[in-house]
Design a protein around this motif. Structure first.
Motif, short mmCIF file in Angstrom:
data_model
loop_
_atom_site.label_atom_id
_atom_site.label_comp_id
_atom_site.label_asym_id
_atom_site.label_seq_id
_atom_site.Cartn_x
_atom_site.Cartn_y
_atom_site.Cartn_z
N SER A 1 32.57 36.96 42.11
CA SER A 1 34.01 37.08 41.92
C SER A 1 34.29 37.90 40.67
O SER A 1 33.48 37.94 39.75
CB SER A 1 34.67 35.71 41.82
N VAL A 2 35.47 38.55 40.66
CA VAL A 2 35.90 39.33 39.51
C VAL A 2 37.35 38.98 39.20
O VAL A 2 38.08 38.49 40.05
CB VAL A 2 35.78 40.86 39.76
N VAL A 3 37.75 39.23 37.95
CA VAL A 3 39.13 39.01 37.54
C VAL A 3 39.80 40.37 37.40
O VAL A 3 39.34 41.22 36.65
CB VAL A 3 39.19 38.23 36.20
N ARG B 1 46.98 38.19 36.33
CA ARG B 1 45.53 38.35 36.52
C ARG B 1 45.06 37.32 37.55
O ARG B 1 45.42 36.15 37.46
CB ARG B 1 44.80 38.18 35.19
N ARG C 1 44.67 32.11 40.26
CA ARG C 1 45.31 32.79 39.14
C ARG C 1 44.48 32.52 37.89
O ARG C 1 43.93 31.44 37.72
CB ARG C 1 46.72 32.22 38.97
N VAL C 2 44.43 33.51 36.97
CA VAL C 2 43.70 33.37 35.73
C VAL C 2 44.68 33.51 34.58
O VAL C 2 45.46 34.47 34.54
CB VAL C 2 42.58 34.43 35.60
N TYR D 1 41.73 36.15 47.84
CA TYR D 1 42.31 35.62 46.60
C TYR D 1 41.72 34.24 46.32
O TYR D 1 41.69 33.38 47.20
CB TYR D 1 43.83 35.54 46.78
N TYR E 1 36.42 46.77 43.63
CA TYR E 1 36.48 45.67 42.65
C TYR E 1 35.78 46.03 41.35
O TYR E 1 35.37 45.15 40.60
CB TYR E 1 35.86 44.40 43.25
N LYS F 1 41.71 36.00 40.29
CA LYS F 1 40.28 35.98 40.59
C LYS F 1 40.12 36.34 42.06
O LYS F 1 40.79 35.76 42.92
CB LYS F 1 39.71 34.59 40.31
N ASP G 1 37.36 37.22 45.34
CA ASP G 1 36.01 37.12 45.90
C ASP G 1 35.58 38.53 46.32
O ASP G 1 36.22 39.17 47.15
CB ASP G 1 36.02 36.19 47.12
#
Length: 186
Positions: A128-130, A171, A184-185, A181, A104, A173, A175
């Motif tokens: 969390s990351v995008v 894109r 959605r971003v 999952y 990630y 997001k 965990d």
């Protein structure tokens, strides 16, 4: 030195010839007998999790762990290179220490690195990351009573399960603790 009364989540203990991080603790005072502290400890180097019980007031040795915010720069083929955002010191981190965190991690990502006596213990990502979906098969909606999922490959190479309606280039997001999952971003 500290006592079991000083225990808190995240504290690192130096015991049994290793470093153990307190994940969870509970002070128990039964109706009969002396009070005790029930803990869940994680070996910082191996990741092994054990349950350990201490008598209340027992002395435990704490380890000095330096935590610093760092920026991920690049992967040089063998190690991951990070830079301290305050001192601009660059340190290498081995793939063994990185573990699944590398799934990630994008260049210029901010992480927290814990060190003990100069040795890197672990890398802590944000919760969390995008990331962008690099590849996924088109979803075919069949007759389901609940929403289905399909595998997707992220831009870092990690595989996660995403809803059927998502496409490559979206894109999302994710965990970082379990790779699930989150949404959605836009």
């Amino acid at each position: 030195m500290a006592t079991t009364n000083d225990l808190k989540n995240g504290l690192v203990l130096n015991m049994d010839h290793g470093l153990w991080q307190v994940l969870d603790f509970q002070h128990v005072k039964p109706g009969k007998g002396p009070a005790f502290v029930r803990t869940k400890l994680k070996n910082v180097l191996s990741g092994k999790i054990v349950d350990k019980t201490f008598n209340a007031g027992t002395k435990v040795e704490t380890a000095t762990v330096d935590r610093s915010d760092m920026q991920y720069l690049y992967h040089d083929g063998t190690d991951y290179i990070f830079m301290d955002t305050k001192t601009y010191e660059q340190i290498p981190v081995t793939p063994e220490v990185m573990g699944s965190a590398s799934d990630y991690l994008l260049e210029n990502s901010q992480v927290m690195i814990a060190r003990h006596e100069g040795q890197v213990l672990y890398v802590e990502l944000p919760p969390s990351v995008v990331l962008e979906i690099a590849q996924t098969d088109p979803g075919v909606q069949g007759d389901r009573s609940t929403g289905g999922t399909k595998p997707a490959t992220l831009e870092t190479g990690a595989q996660i399960a995403v809803p059927l309606f998502l496409e490559a280039g979206t894109r999302v997001k994710v965990d970082t603790r379990d790779g699930s999952y989150l949404g959605r971003v836009n």
